[in-house]
Design an enzyme around this catalytic site. Structure first.
Site, PDB file in Angstrom:
ATOM      1  N   GLY A   1      60.025 -75.892  31.555  1.00 28.91           N
ATOM      2  CA  GLY A   1      59.859 -74.449  31.422  1.00 28.91           C
ATOM      3  C   GLY A   1      58.463 -74.128  30.946  1.00 28.91           C
ATOM      4  CD  GLU A   2      55.936 -75.621  27.324  1.00 25.13           C
ATOM      5  OE1 GLU A   2      54.894 -76.308  27.304  1.00 25.13           O
ATOM      6  OE2 GLU A   2      56.720 -75.554  26.365  1.00 25.13           O
ATOM      7  CB  ALA A   3      54.285 -70.814  32.543  1.00 31.80           C
TER       8      ALA A   3
END
Length: 332
Positions: free
Chosen positions: A298-300
C-alpha cells in the site's frame, strides 16, 4: 450525495487533438511502429488527459491518505490501530518505503490524515460513516489535489483497510466474500476466513443500502477510501492523469467506475498487488496493470514505482530523432 453523484456523472473527456498530434509524431520516430508497446500507449494517455500535444512531467504529486477503521474491533488485523498514526509520523519524517520511492521518482509526497484519524463506525453494526462524514472525507481528497499537477499518484495507509476494500469490492461485484478477502498485513488462513465472515456480516446488515455505489462506499468503506475517491474525481475535473496504487486504492475508486463507464479512463493501474481479489477487481473495472511485482504494502508504493516508466515513455517520445533528422531510411 446527489451533488457528488452528479460530479461523478459529468466528466470531461480526453483531448483527441492532443492524442492525434502525439500519434503523428510517433509515426516519424526512428523505430518500427508499435515496437515500444505500452510505453507508446502511456505517452498518448499522458498527453491526452493533460490536453497537451507535448506532455510534461514537471510536477508529479504522490498523495497518501490515512484513516482508521472501527471494524478493527472484530479482529481483522494482526496490527494495533495506533500503527496508522505512527506510520503517518514515519511518512512525515521520511522513513517509509514510499518516501524513498517518491524521491527516486522525483515526485512530491504528501500524507493526509483523514478525519483526524478518528475511526469509522464498525460496519458490522452500523454504517461506517454518516452522510456528512462521507462527504467531508471525499471533500478532503478533492481539495488535496494541486491544480498545477502533471501526474497524480494516489495511495493509502490504514490498519483494517483491506477489510473495507474487500467488503466494498464484494458489495459492488458480488461473489463469495472469501474471493475478495486476503491476508492484508499478515493474516493466516484462519484469519482470512474470519475476515470473510466479518464481511458477510456487514453485507447482510447493509444489504438494503448497497445497490447505490456511493452508498455502498459510505456503508462499508472508510475515510481514506472516500478521500481517494474525491482525489481521483478532482483529478478528472482538472485534466490530471492518475496512477492508482493497489487493492485498497482500486476498491476506493470502484464506485466512480460503476457510476460512469468512462469514470476511470484518466487512470492507469500502476500494479497488480499480491492481495487476494485485486486482479479480479481490476478486471471487473477494465484496468490493466503496468507492473506485477508481488507488492502488498500500500502507501502508494506501486504507484511511485511506476512513475519512472511514465518518465521513460515521455523521454523517448520527446527525445528520439525522427527518420528525417537521423537520415534513416523508412520502411518500404
Amino acid at each position: 450525495m446527489e451533488a457528488l453523484r452528479a460530479a461523478c456523472l459529468t466528466l470531461p473527456g480526453v483531448s483527441p487533438q492532443a492524442q492525434h498530434a502525439i500519434a503523428e509524431r510517433e509515426a516519424t520516430l526512428t523505430k518500427p511502429a508499435g515496437s515500444l508497446g505500452q510505453l507508446e500507449e502511456l505517452t498518448a494517455w499522458l498527453g491526452g488527459w493533460q490536453q497537451r500535444a507535448t506532455p510534461q512531467l514537471e510536477h508529479v504529486q504522490v498523495l497518501v491518505f490515512a484513516g482508521n477503521h472501527g471494524v478493527v474491533a472484530q479482529g481483522v488485523s494482526p496490527w494495533p490501530q495506533d500503527v496508522t498514526a505512527q506510520m503517518v509520523g514515519n511518512f512525515r519524517h521520511g522513513g517509509a518505503a514510499v518516501n524513498q520511492l517518491a524521491r527516486v521518482a522525483e515526485a512530491t509526497l504528501s500524507v493526509i490524515p483523514v478525519a483526524d484519524l478518528r475511526p469509522t463506525a464498525d460496519f458490522t453494526t452500523a454504517p461506517a460513516m454518516t452522510v456528512p462524514e462521507f462527504l467531508a472525507a471525499a471533500r478532503t481528497g478533492y481539495d488535496a489535489v494541486p491544480q498545477h499537477c502533471d501526474l497524480l499518484c494516489v495511495g493509502e495507509m490504514g490498519i483494517g483497510n483491506t477489510t473495507a476494500a474487500a467488503a466494498l469490492a464484494a458489495t459492488l461485484f458480488h461473489g463469495d466474500s472469501l474471493l475478495w478477502a486476503g491476508r492484508g498485513t499478515g493474516l493466516d488462513e484462519d484469519g482470512v476466513r474470519h475476515k470473510a465472515r466479518v464481511i458477510d456480516t456487514a453485507r447482510a446488515l447493509h444489504a438494503h443500502s448497497l445497490t447505490n455505489p456511493l452508498e455502498a462506499a459510505r456503508h462499508v468503506g472508510g475515510y481514506e477510501l472516500a478521500a481517494l475517491l474525491g482525489a481521483v474525481l478532482a483529478a478528472r475535473h482538472a485534466h490530471i492523469p492518475v496512477l492508482l496504487d493497489g487493492y485498497v486504492c482500486t476498491a476506493a475508486v470502484a464506485p466512480l467506475g460503476c457510476l460512469n463507464q468512462q469514470g476511470l479512463a484518466h487512470t492507469w493501474l500502476a500494479h497488480c498487488s499480491a492481495e487476494t481479489g485485486h486482479a479480479k477487481l481490476a478486471a471487473a473495472l477494465g484496468l490493466s496493470p503496468l507492473l506485477a511485482l508481488g507488492l502488498r504494502l500500500g502507501e502508494a508504493s506501486g504507484a511511485a514505482l511506476a512513475i519512472p516508466l511514465v518518465r521513460a515513455a515521455l523521454a523517448y517520445h520527446t527525445g528520439m530523432a525522427t527518420f528525417a533528422q537521423a537520415a534513416v531510411s523508412e520502411r518500404i
